[in-house]
Scaffold this active site. Structure first.
Site, mmCIF file in Angstrom:
data_model
loop_
_atom_site.group_PDB
_atom_site.id
_atom_site.type_symbol
_atom_site.label_atom_id
_atom_site.label_comp_id
_atom_site.label_asym_id
_atom_site.label_seq_id
_atom_site.Cartn_x
_atom_site.Cartn_y
_atom_site.Cartn_z
ATOM 1 N N ASP A 66 0.819 -1.208 0.000
ATOM 2 C CA ASP A 66 0.000 0.000 0.000
ATOM 3 C C ASP A 66 0.856 1.263 0.000
ATOM 4 O O ASP A 66 2.088 1.192 0.151
ATOM 5 C CB ASP A 66 -0.962 0.000 1.206
ATOM 6 N N ASP A 135 -7.986 -2.679 14.033
ATOM 7 C CA ASP A 135 -9.373 -2.844 13.568
ATOM 8 C C ASP A 135 -9.514 -4.025 12.601
ATOM 9 O O ASP A 135 -10.552 -4.179 11.967
ATOM 10 C CB ASP A 135 -9.888 -1.547 12.923
ATOM 11 N N HIS A 137 -7.672 -4.682 9.840
ATOM 12 C CA HIS A 137 -7.300 -4.528 8.429
ATOM 13 C C HIS A 137 -6.023 -5.303 8.111
ATOM 14 O O HIS A 137 -5.166 -5.482 8.987
ATOM 15 C CB HIS A 137 -7.171 -3.051 8.018
ATOM 16 N N GLU A 142 -9.781 -1.670 5.109
ATOM 17 C CA GLU A 142 -10.459 -1.351 6.367
ATOM 18 C C GLU A 142 -11.774 -2.137 6.468
ATOM 19 O O GLU A 142 -12.254 -2.692 5.467
ATOM 20 C CB GLU A 142 -10.728 0.158 6.420
HETATM 21 C C1 F6R Z 1 1.230 -1.519 6.107
HETATM 22 C C2 F6R Z 1 0.020 -2.279 6.215
HETATM 23 C C3 F6R Z 1 -0.805 -2.296 7.443
HETATM 24 C C4 F6R Z 1 -0.010 -2.606 8.702
HETATM 25 C C5 F6R Z 1 -0.926 -2.552 9.926
HETATM 26 C C6 F6R Z 1 -0.171 -2.855 11.200
HETATM 27 O O1 F6R Z 1 1.808 -1.718 4.834
HETATM 28 O O2 F6R Z 1 -0.315 -2.889 5.263
HETATM 29 O O3 F6R Z 1 -1.816 -3.272 7.309
HETATM 30 O O4 F6R Z 1 0.573 -3.874 8.580
HETATM 31 O O5 F6R Z 1 -1.507 -1.299 10.004
HETATM 32 O O6 F6R Z 1 0.751 -1.842 11.416
HETATM 33 P P1 F6R Z 1 1.877 -2.007 12.511
HETATM 34 O O7 F6R Z 1 2.731 -3.139 12.080
HETATM 35 O O8 F6R Z 1 2.620 -0.707 12.494
HETATM 36 O O9 F6R Z 1 1.184 -2.289 13.807
#
Ligand code: F6R
Length: 260
Positions: A66, A135, A137, A142
């Site tokens: 992303d 949440d 994702h 989301e």
């Molecule tokens: C980032 C991504 C997100 C993160 C998620 C967890 O490329 O795809 O899904 O993996 O927000 O973020 P952290 O690892 O910072 O807790």
């Protein structure tokens, strides 16, 4: 789905082992790259192996999950820059072989379609590293995301923006509202999914991912439908799992030849 509960440093080694075995067997493998804090220890371990035992990314291709929309090209938190800093540069991976959705494109839908095509043209993702949001994702799909979705623009939830404010000096207003993200259908097309989660803040999302009903309300639950999904969690992230003892027993008695 395989569930491994272990200390965070061991999880990073396990994920790095999976990447290393793939690259040794298939030097031109296609790797899916996550950002955020969850994969950082894995990237650190891969950089160490590159430096100490010559693990090579020279023929590999990478695809990021992303990218933020509307973030300055030179912003340190632009995901393209994060991936360059945290993994591509430390392992000597040529930038032209590491791709990300173009969040600065004038025509965002066209950029998303081009990204989907680039993944297919590269032969598809062999191993996709993932983190999970509080949440539920994965990538930036989301709650409410179609389980069949493809790369597209999404609006970040206020929960995700608050969670990510720590990367923007604690100021949630600095966190972009929009992103381009691989869809759940895109992620599900990867041949092996490896998700890492640590800390109690991820416990409910991990419980839903592994044990909840498959639902767009908890997007990561789509991974229950994947034939080869590995979920690596520490004790904190495992703290709400109903069948934690069974997962521990299964992993402890796993045949040594099996790998992840
Ligand atoms: C980032 C991504 C997100 C993160 C998620 C967890 O490329 O795809 O899904 O993996 O927000 O973020 P952290 O690892 O910072 O807790």
């Amino acid at each position: 789905m395989e569930l491994v509960i272990a200390p965070a440093d061991e999880l990073a080694v396990l994920a790095a082992d999976a990447v290393e075995s793939l690259l040794r067997a298939k030097p031109d493998a296609v790797l899916g790259l996550a950002t955020g804090s969850s994969p950082l220890a894995v990237y650190g371990e891969l950089a160490r192996r590159h430096a100490e035992s010559g693990l090579s990314f020279a023929s590999a291709t990478g695809f990021m999950l992303d990218e933020y929309v509307g973030i300055a090209a030179d912003h340190p938190e632009r995901y393209r820059n994060v991936i360059e800093r945290e993994i591509a540069s430390p392992v000597g991976w040529p930038s032209r072989q590491v791709h990300g959705p173009d969040g600065s494109a004038a025509d965002l839908p066209a950029a998303c379609a081009a990204y989907e095509k680039a993944i297919v043209d590269a032969g598809g993702v062999d191993l996709q590293l993932l983190g999970i949001g509080t949440d539920g994702h994965i990538a930036f799909n989301e709650p409410g995301s179609s389980l069949a979705s493809r790369t597209r623009i999404k609006t970040l939830t206020s929960q995700t923006r608050q969670d990510n404010a720590r990367f923007f000096g604690g100021d949630v207003e600095q966190v972009p509202r929009h992103c381009l993200t691989q869809g759940l259908g895109t992620i599900m097309a990867a041949r092996h999914l490896v998700l890492l989660a640590t800390g109690r803040g991820k416990a409910e999302a991990v419980h839903q991912l592994v044990e909840g009903p498959v639902s767009a309300l908890w997007p990561a639950t789509v991974m229950q439908l994947h034939p080869h999904a590995t979920v690596l969690v520490d004790e904190g992230a495992a703290s709400r799992l109903q069948l934690a003892d069974y997962y521990r027993e299964t992993y402890a008695s796993k045949p040594s030849w099996q790998g992840l």
